[in-house]
Design a protein around this motif. Structure first.
Motif, short mmCIF file in Angstrom:
data_model
loop_
_atom_site.label_atom_id
_atom_site.label_comp_id
_atom_site.label_asym_id
_atom_site.label_seq_id
_atom_site.Cartn_x
_atom_site.Cartn_y
_atom_site.Cartn_z
N VAL A 17 -73.12 7.87 -32.27
CA VAL A 17 -73.93 6.97 -31.45
C VAL A 17 -73.15 5.71 -31.12
O VAL A 17 -73.13 5.24 -29.97
CB VAL A 17 -75.25 6.64 -32.16
CG1 VAL A 17 -75.96 5.48 -31.49
CG2 VAL A 17 -76.16 7.87 -32.20
N LEU A 18 -72.48 5.13 -32.12
CA LEU A 18 -71.69 3.93 -31.89
C LEU A 18 -70.49 4.21 -31.00
O LEU A 18 -70.15 3.40 -30.13
CB LEU A 18 -71.22 3.36 -33.23
CG LEU A 18 -72.31 2.79 -34.14
CD1 LEU A 18 -71.74 2.39 -35.49
CD2 LEU A 18 -73.00 1.60 -33.48
N LEU A 42 -78.58 3.47 -23.24
CA LEU A 42 -77.82 2.25 -22.95
C LEU A 42 -77.46 2.14 -21.48
O LEU A 42 -77.32 1.03 -20.96
CB LEU A 42 -76.57 2.21 -23.83
CG LEU A 42 -76.89 2.04 -25.32
CD1 LEU A 42 -75.63 2.18 -26.16
CD2 LEU A 42 -77.57 0.69 -25.59
N ASP A 43 -77.33 3.26 -20.78
CA ASP A 43 -77.11 3.19 -19.34
C ASP A 43 -78.30 2.51 -18.66
O ASP A 43 -78.12 1.72 -17.73
CB ASP A 43 -76.89 4.60 -18.77
CG ASP A 43 -76.39 4.57 -17.34
OD1 ASP A 43 -75.28 4.07 -17.11
OD2 ASP A 43 -77.12 5.05 -16.45
N ARG A 44 -79.52 2.80 -19.15
CA ARG A 44 -80.71 2.14 -18.62
C ARG A 44 -80.79 0.69 -19.10
O ARG A 44 -81.06 -0.22 -18.32
CB ARG A 44 -81.98 2.88 -19.04
CG ARG A 44 -82.10 4.29 -18.51
CD ARG A 44 -83.55 4.79 -18.52
NE ARG A 44 -84.31 4.46 -19.70
CZ ARG A 44 -84.32 5.18 -20.83
NH1 ARG A 44 -83.56 6.26 -20.92
NH2 ARG A 44 -85.07 4.83 -21.85
N HIS A 84 -70.90 12.41 -17.43
CA HIS A 84 -70.50 13.73 -17.92
C HIS A 84 -69.09 13.66 -18.50
O HIS A 84 -68.82 14.19 -19.59
CB HIS A 84 -70.56 14.74 -16.78
CG HIS A 84 -70.15 16.13 -17.15
ND1 HIS A 84 -71.06 17.12 -17.46
CD2 HIS A 84 -68.92 16.71 -17.28
CE1 HIS A 84 -70.41 18.23 -17.75
NE2 HIS A 84 -69.11 18.01 -17.65
N ALA A 85 -68.18 12.99 -17.81
CA ALA A 85 -66.80 12.88 -18.29
C ALA A 85 -66.73 12.09 -19.59
O ALA A 85 -65.99 12.44 -20.52
CB ALA A 85 -65.93 12.23 -17.22
N LEU A 86 -67.51 11.01 -19.68
CA LEU A 86 -67.58 10.24 -20.92
C LEU A 86 -68.08 11.11 -22.07
O LEU A 86 -67.53 11.09 -23.17
CB LEU A 86 -68.52 9.05 -20.74
CG LEU A 86 -67.97 7.76 -20.15
CD1 LEU A 86 -69.10 6.76 -19.97
CD2 LEU A 86 -66.88 7.18 -21.03
N ALA A 89 -67.87 3.58 -25.81
CA ALA A 89 -67.22 4.24 -24.67
C ALA A 89 -67.91 3.87 -23.37
O ALA A 89 -67.23 3.61 -22.35
CB ALA A 89 -67.25 5.76 -24.87
N LEU A 90 -69.23 3.83 -23.37
CA LEU A 90 -69.96 3.46 -22.15
C LEU A 90 -69.70 2.01 -21.78
O LEU A 90 -69.48 1.69 -20.60
CB LEU A 90 -71.46 3.69 -22.36
CG LEU A 90 -72.36 3.37 -21.16
CD1 LEU A 90 -72.02 4.25 -19.97
CD2 LEU A 90 -73.83 3.53 -21.55
#
Length: 286
Positions: free
Chosen positions: A69-70, A114-116, A128-130, A75-76
């Motif tokens: 998760v971390l 986290l994207d939201r 998807h690549a991440l 990465a994001l």
């Protein structure tokens, strides 16, 4: 920000090992469904990036200094060029190292949440690549809906239309690390499966899946013979249409026409086993 994201169990309804790349990674062909149990990831504002793990299987992750998760969160943040700030709580309800993609589902949930939370609107291809860089099972867990997974996990295509059905999951309380199971696999590779566009009902789907297999089941049973006992116990339950191991084990599943039948079967299994039963997970409801 105060968000919640489900991380449902990933179930391999069949899993063929179709080859091996020069770098050692195995090529797979699998029909994946989700449910009926899930971890939950919660996010709140934080000055830095923190993760608290709670729930019935929290202790299995306590020694990990760098949970997936971390890693997904960092990465994001790095991809988007934003600070990695969030107070995350993972409610760990799925057994660890159990063939139902718990860690992968958790990482996928982190990417979605986290994207939201950070207002990124990352394009699906970039997400998807991440996910693929973090782990082979994470891309299929991103959408958390039935899918055909191939390659090393990077090829995710729509699944045949699944009929109404339910799953029973059962784990006897033993861990099976995926690399160990792959090392124990012997014999030739399997062909890719030929699947229809849909099945009229759960019985027809089970009959088609019975002609396929999980190529990791035999090596898993050689390593942990109790897996065979779990499959036999599930198969003996009234209404069970198919019993098989998921992923690299040791969690096994039974396919049933109704949630009531799956739940009745779960109640008949040994109390010492972890079980979950119900309909397939609906991504739109999570």
């Amino acid at each position: 920000m105060s968000l919640r994201e489900a991380a449902p169990a990933k179930v391999n309804l069949f899993l063929h090992v179709t080859g091996r790349r020069d770098d050692g990674y195995h090529l797979l062909d699998s029909l994946v469904a989700f449910g009926p149990a899930a971890d939950e990831l919660r996010g709140a504002p934080g000055g830095g990036l923190t993760l608290t793990v709670e729930g019935p299987f929290a202790a299995a992750l306590a020694p990990e200094p760098d949970n997936l998760v971390l890693r997904a969160a960092r990465a994001l943040a790095a991809h988007a060029g934003v600070p990695a700030r969030a107070a995350l709580t993972l409610v760990k309800r799925l057994p660890v190292a159990s063939g139902i993609g718990g860690g992968s589902a958790d990482a996928a949930a982190a990417l979605r949440l986290l994207d939201r939370a950070w207002g990124l609107a990352t394009p699906p291809a970039a997400l998807h690549a991440l996910a693929l860089r973090l782990g082979a099972d994470i891309p299929v867990c991103l959408a958390a809906r039935p899918a055909r997974m191939q390659g090393v996990g990077e090829v995710v295509r729509p699944a045949p239309r699944l009929p109404p059905c339910a799953l029973l999951l059962a784990n006897p309380g033993v861990a099976l690390p995926t690399p160990e199971v792959f090392r124990a696999r012997t014999g030739p590779f399997s062909p890719e499966a030929v699947l229809p566009d849909s099945w009229p009902d759960a019985a027809a789907m089970a009959a088609a899946l019975a002609a396929l297999r999980n190529d990791l089941e035999a090596p898993a049973i050689a390593l942990r013979p109790v897996v065979a006992d779990v499959i036999s116990a599930i198969a003996a339950q009234p209404g069970c249409l198919l019993a098989r191991m998921s992923g690299s084990g040791a969690t096994c599943f039974g396919l049933f026409a109704t949630a009531a039948a799956a739940k009745a079967a779960a109640a008949a299994l040994p109390d010492a086993w972890w079980t979950a039963a119900g309909p397939l997970y609906e991504a739109t409801a999570g």
